[in-house]
Scaffold this active site. Sequence first.
Site, PDB file in Angstrom:
ATOM      1  CB  THR A   1      30.161  32.417  35.363  1.00  0.00           C
ATOM      2  OG1 THR A   1      29.821  31.284  36.172  1.00  0.00           O
ATOM      3  CG2 THR A   1      29.281  32.423  34.125  1.00  0.00           C
ATOM      4  CG  ASP A   2      31.362  37.462  35.280  1.00  0.00           C
ATOM      5  OD1 ASP A   2      30.345  37.060  34.705  1.00  0.00           O
ATOM      6  OD2 ASP A   2      31.330  38.178  36.296  1.00  0.00           O
ATOM      7  CB  ILE A   3      37.233  34.423  34.485  1.00  0.00           C
ATOM      8  CG1 ILE A   3      37.409  35.587  35.480  1.00  0.00           C
ATOM      9  CG2 ILE A   3      38.582  34.003  33.903  1.00  0.00           C
ATOM     10  CD1 ILE A   3      38.182  35.208  36.731  1.00  0.00           C
TER      11      ILE A   3
END
Length: 254
Positions: A19-21
């Site tokens: 999700t962060d990436i």
Amino acid sequence: MHITGEADGPPVKVGVAVTDIMTGLYTHGAIMAALIARGVSGKGQHIDASLIQTQASVLANIGSNYLIGGKEAQRWGTRHPSIAPYQVFATKDGNICIGAGNDKQFATFARILGHPELPMDPRFRTNVDRVSNRVALVRLINQELSQLTTERILELMEGSGMPYGPVNNIKQTFEHPQLVARGVVKEVEHPFVGRIKMVGPAVEYSGSDVGVRLPPPMLGQHTEEVLRGVLGYGDAELEKAVVGGGTVLYDYSV
């Protein structure tokens, strides 16, 4: 996590911070689009990137299947929901992923397994048949592949035209000849620990080098530079931010 893991097991976390990436990648694309739009309209835009919205968007076809047909997703492990065989199989000394995406590839795979008769078996003639009889087919494949080393299976699969590949550990991944040839691992000098290795950018440009130029910053290393240079903070404002606990400055002389 609801859609990740084996069918008869609990939900499983994805191995990296997807999700962060992905939110970063979406934001990168949004910035590029906004810059192009500014060049046309002369107006900039505020970009609102959301972690939870990114999670929903990357559900892609799984999310669409639910929204359009109310079809709830299930966990498939490494299997493909509509193609068989197409999954990871255990070998004598590791694991390998093999897929037979059509009848021709399945016939090729059957010959490699030493069972050229399988495509004539009514249970396995077409992909629909193979999906319906997936359990029996996978059991047979497991019996054969579990007796061979990964290296031997790779030799047998070489030039077959089928999608396949070993499940590499992290060491094997970064020692892969293709990653070595592309220079994926970069080295940079760090002021405290000396030279360190890092994963380089995934994209290369023909006219410029986007390698790794600086080491990872220490906590608060660039805080003062940003607050003074970008936000225009003076000494009093900077001191107030630090004393109030709202920011951290890092002193390399310590």
